[in-house]
Design an enzyme around this catalytic site. Structure first.
Site, short mmCIF file in Angstrom:
data_model
loop_
_atom_site.label_atom_id
_atom_site.label_comp_id
_atom_site.label_asym_id
_atom_site.label_seq_id
_atom_site.Cartn_x
_atom_site.Cartn_y
_atom_site.Cartn_z
N CYS A 1 -35.87 -16.77 114.07
CA CYS A 1 -36.25 -16.94 115.35
C CYS A 1 -37.76 -16.43 115.47
CB CYS A 1 -35.51 -15.95 116.38
SG CYS A 1 -35.94 -16.11 117.82
N CYS B 1 -38.40 -14.21 118.65
CA CYS B 1 -37.90 -13.03 118.77
C CYS B 1 -38.73 -12.08 117.78
CB CYS B 1 -36.39 -12.96 118.11
SG CYS B 1 -35.52 -14.11 118.75
N ASP B 2 -39.13 -12.57 116.49
CA ASP B 2 -39.68 -11.77 115.56
C ASP B 2 -41.19 -11.86 115.03
OD1 ASP B 2 -37.11 -10.39 115.04
OD2 ASP B 2 -36.37 -12.04 114.01
#
Ligand code: NAP
Length: 305
Positions: free
Chosen positions: A132, A135-136
């Protein structure tokens, strides 16, 4: 006994909830382990009608949830671990052992990111290996990363990661991309994105964090080291159908089999969204099939009475 329980709070489940709630069926929707579904892991959604300037994936699904709530949908954060037919409907078992009974079910459990299946991938999950970018991505400011895959998701992840990383290299197992032309062109026009063709990641290495991968050239068989700080997987998805194995008809890839009216092989059990879609897998088609399933539930319950 409930009229309808919807499994999954992605765009498909939320659409089914809006429709069944407006039909006064008092739906209960259960989140599963990935509340909000795949849209919560994306950024710009540019092809959902009604948003000429695009909309953020998490915002879109949040708005759909609110819309479902407005008509009385009850949301439950839990995971269904078993499913069995009973007299007049079905019984679902929740993670803590509690049981729910319902006349009908809409399965919109979606699909989750596919992993390579390497032992070293397991070792470095959360230490440089992720599925992701949204997200990261921010953890990789001024770093070099690779994205594995050749589809639209890989292009999207790579383009997004150029906001943070100094260099993003797409690793693809073939010499041509599967992604749509618009996404291919966008990636091609981004000077931070490079390509390694006909190659697969054979191993991920590092100390505590990822420091590189071993690439295997699939034409020559040659193995070489490639230095990188992050490994982003964008190699497609697998449908979330484990609890239905042996109970509902699945295809060879584990997708639920449905007819054109969203029926599974059991009466009163309908499926919508990516869990049964091997062809389109778009936010709008997921929403569309959620609507279809809801209308079918309504008809089924009328006939039942
Ligand atoms: P996808 O289209 O199935 O692409 C998966 C990619 O991963 C393919 O290039 C595939 O290679 C590669 N792959 C699969 N297994 C692999 C493995 N074990 N090792 C290495 N590579 C592997 O999946 P997706 O990109 O997630 O897209 C899914 C759907 O969502 C598509 O319909 C797509 O159009 C849509 N989507 C649209 C957008 C957008 O419009 N902005 C964004 C994201 C997704 P091969 O090509 O060799 O099979």
């Amino acid at each position: 006994m409930e009229n309808v329980i919807i499994l999954g709070t992605g765009i498909s489940g939320c659409t089914a909830a809006i429709y069944t709630a407006r039909a006064n069926l008092n739906p209960l929707i259960i989140s599963g382990s990935e509340d909000g579904g795949q849209l919560t892991l994306t950024t710009d959604v540019e092809n959902f009608p009604g948003f000429p300037n695009g909309v953020q994936g998490p915002e879109l699904v949040q708005m759909a949830k609110k819309q479902a709530e407005r008509f009385g949908t009850r949301f439950m954060v839990d995971i269904v671990t078993d499913f069995n037919p009973i007299e007049g409907g079905y019984e679902l078992t929740l993670m803590g052992g509690d049981k729910l009974q319902t006349k009908t079910i809409i399965i919109s459990t979606g699909a989750s990111a596919r992993w390579l299946g390497l032992p070293s991938e397991e070792k470095f999950k959360g230490r440089g290996v992720t599925t992701c970018a949204t997200c990261d991505g921010a953890f990789f400011k001024d770093k070099e990363v690779i994205v594995i895959g050749g589809g639209d998701s890989a292009m999207e992840e790579a383009i997004f990661l150029t906001k943070f990383a100094t260099k993003v290299t797409l690793i693809h197992r073939r010499s041509e991309l599967r992604a749509s032309k618009i996404m291919r062109d966008r990636a091609k026009n981004n000077s931070k994105i490079g390509y390694v063709w006909n190659s697969e990641v054979a191993e991920i290495f590092g100390d505590k964090l990822v420091s590189g991968v071993k690439l295997k050239n699939l034409e020559t068989g040659e193995i070489s080291d490639f230095k990188c700080d992050g490994v982003f997987l964008a190699i497609g998805h697998v449908p979330n159908t484990t609890i239905f194995q042996g109970k509902l008809d699945l295809d060879n890839h584990g997708y639920l089999k449905t007819d054109r009216f969203t029926n599974t092989n059991l009466p009163g059990v309908f499926a919508a969204g990516d869990v049964q879609d091997t062809r389109y897998r778009q936010a709008i088609t997921a929403a569309g099939s959620g609507c279809q399933a809801a209308i079918e539930v309504e008809k089924y319950l009328v006939e039942l009475e």
